[in-house]
Design a protein around this motif. Structure first.
Motif, PDB file in Angstrom:
ATOM      1  N   PRO A 139       0.914  -1.194   0.089  1.00  0.00           N
ATOM      2  CA  PRO A 139       0.055   0.016   0.086  1.00  0.00           C
ATOM      3  C   PRO A 139       0.885   1.180  -0.036  1.00  0.00           C
ATOM      4  O   PRO A 139       0.989   1.963   1.106  1.00  0.00           O
ATOM      5  CB  PRO A 139      -0.831  -0.002   1.474  1.00  0.00           C
ATOM      6  CG  PRO A 139       0.196  -0.837   2.289  1.00  0.00           C
ATOM      7  CD  PRO A 139       0.935  -1.825   1.349  1.00  0.00           C
ATOM      8  N   CYS A 145      -3.951   0.937  -2.973  1.00  0.00           N
ATOM      9  CA  CYS A 145      -4.666   0.649  -1.737  1.00  0.00           C
ATOM     10  C   CYS A 145      -5.940   0.201  -1.959  1.00  0.00           C
ATOM     11  O   CYS A 145      -6.645  -0.866  -1.372  1.00  0.00           O
ATOM     12  CB  CYS A 145      -5.133   1.791  -1.136  1.00  0.00           C
ATOM     13  SG  CYS A 145      -3.614   2.493   0.143  1.00  0.00           S
ATOM     14  N   TYR A 148      -5.613  -3.493  -1.288  1.00  0.00           N
ATOM     15  CA  TYR A 148      -5.243  -3.640  -0.243  1.00  0.00           C
ATOM     16  C   TYR A 148      -6.131  -4.822   0.668  1.00  0.00           C
ATOM     17  O   TYR A 148      -7.321  -4.535   0.627  1.00  0.00           O
ATOM     18  CB  TYR A 148      -5.229  -2.486   0.971  1.00  0.00           C
ATOM     19  CG  TYR A 148      -4.434  -2.773   2.218  1.00  0.00           C
ATOM     20  CD1 TYR A 148      -3.323  -3.179   2.412  1.00  0.00           C
ATOM     21  CD2 TYR A 148      -5.247  -2.886   3.272  1.00  0.00           C
ATOM     22  CE1 TYR A 148      -2.782  -3.359   3.566  1.00  0.00           C
ATOM     23  CE2 TYR A 148      -4.928  -2.860   4.701  1.00  0.00           C
ATOM     24  CZ  TYR A 148      -3.410  -3.310   4.860  1.00  0.00           C
ATOM     25  OH  TYR A 148      -2.885  -3.414   6.231  1.00  0.00           O
ATOM     26  N   ALA A 228      -5.209   2.673   4.749  1.00  0.00           N
ATOM     27  CA  ALA A 228      -5.340   1.929   3.535  1.00  0.00           C
ATOM     28  C   ALA A 228      -6.596   1.415   3.367  1.00  0.00           C
ATOM     29  O   ALA A 228      -7.098   1.107   2.189  1.00  0.00           O
ATOM     30  CB  ALA A 228      -4.021   0.771   3.455  1.00  0.00           C
TER      31      ALA A 228
END
Length: 261
Positions: A139, A145, A148, A228
């Protein structure tokens, strides 16, 4: 001088995924988006010989999937070139063969995930490069992200996938995520539309490039877990992916309208 009056929000145009009146309409829509996505992938150099596929579930025959023809350049594919194959890779509509090895993985992913409309897998440069490290995306950017805790690593390589059992293992590893990194192989993404699956592949490939470049330059600073997750919740849905993809669709459909033939 009086300030201009703001236009009411409801009068402003904003594209959203369309509703369809019939399976035939939805089939045509998915095939158009599939041909367009393949051409975009071709522009970006994602195909490598006969490797690389995007598949789209048929809206009526849900255990059959539209796919690009074996050996046809992505940049030349039209709607009428697309092939419909069943889960065993047998062609049920179309004029061309399909790549059985690649189709095996796609079919198993579709069968394991009834919510998935499209699956994208190509041997893109940066996705393959990161896959050789046997690790996930970090991330380190807003775009990364989106993946993630929403992508996984398939930590095994057994050669070209030619049997359903290996495809099933990959689909099992994918689970409920949007993407899987196939170690020493490349990337595979899924979505509830062709647009979403294609966007996730495009974004994941660029995120791989950023990660490799950042590491070559120094030590990337990680985004914290909480931030994230928050970013993923904002940017990581298939709807957001669909919206992000629309400028690419407008470009390819306007500049290369023959893809609709």
């Amino acid at each position: 001088m009086q300030a201009p009056t703001p236009i009411p929000v409801e009068r402003l145009q904003f594209a959203m995924p369309p509703a369809h009146d019939s399976p035939a309409d939805e089939r045509r829509y998915r095939k158009e988006r599939l041909a367009g996505a393949l051409r975009i992938f071709g522009r970006l150099g994602y195909e490598d010989g006969v490797s690389g596929h995007i598949t789209a579930r048929d809206p009526e025959h849900r255990d059959c999937f539209w796919v690009n023809p074996f050996g046809m350049p992505f940049k030349h594919i039209t709607v009428s070139d697309l092939v419909l194959a069943n889960a065993e890779g047998q062609v049920v509509e179309g004029r061309y063969h399909v790549n059985q090895a690649a189709f095996t993985v796609h079919a198993q992913a579709h069968l394991a995930r009834p919510d998935v409309v499209a699956v994208a897998h190509c041997h893109s440069l940066h996705g393959r490069a990161l896959s050789t490290l046997g690790e996930l995306l970090d991330p380190i950017t807003q775009e990364a992200c989106a993946f993630y805790e929403s992508h996984v690593l398939y930590d095994g390589y057994t050669g070209v996938v030619v049997d359903a059992e290996e495809g099933h293992r990959i689909a099992t590893a994918l689970g409920g995520h949007k993407a899987v990194i196939l170690r020493n192989h490349g990337l595979l993404t899924v979505g509830d539309s062709v647009d979403a699956a294609a966007w996730w592949f495009l974004s994941m490939e660029r995120s791989c490039q950023v990660q490799l470049s950042a590491r070559a330059a120094g030590r990337p600073v990680m985004i914290g877990h909480k931030q994230a997750v928050q970013t993923r919740e904002q940017l990581g849905s298939d709807l957001v992916a669909w919206i992000n993809y629309q400028s690419l669709w407008q470009d390819i459909s306007r500049s290369e309208p023959d893809l609709l033939a």
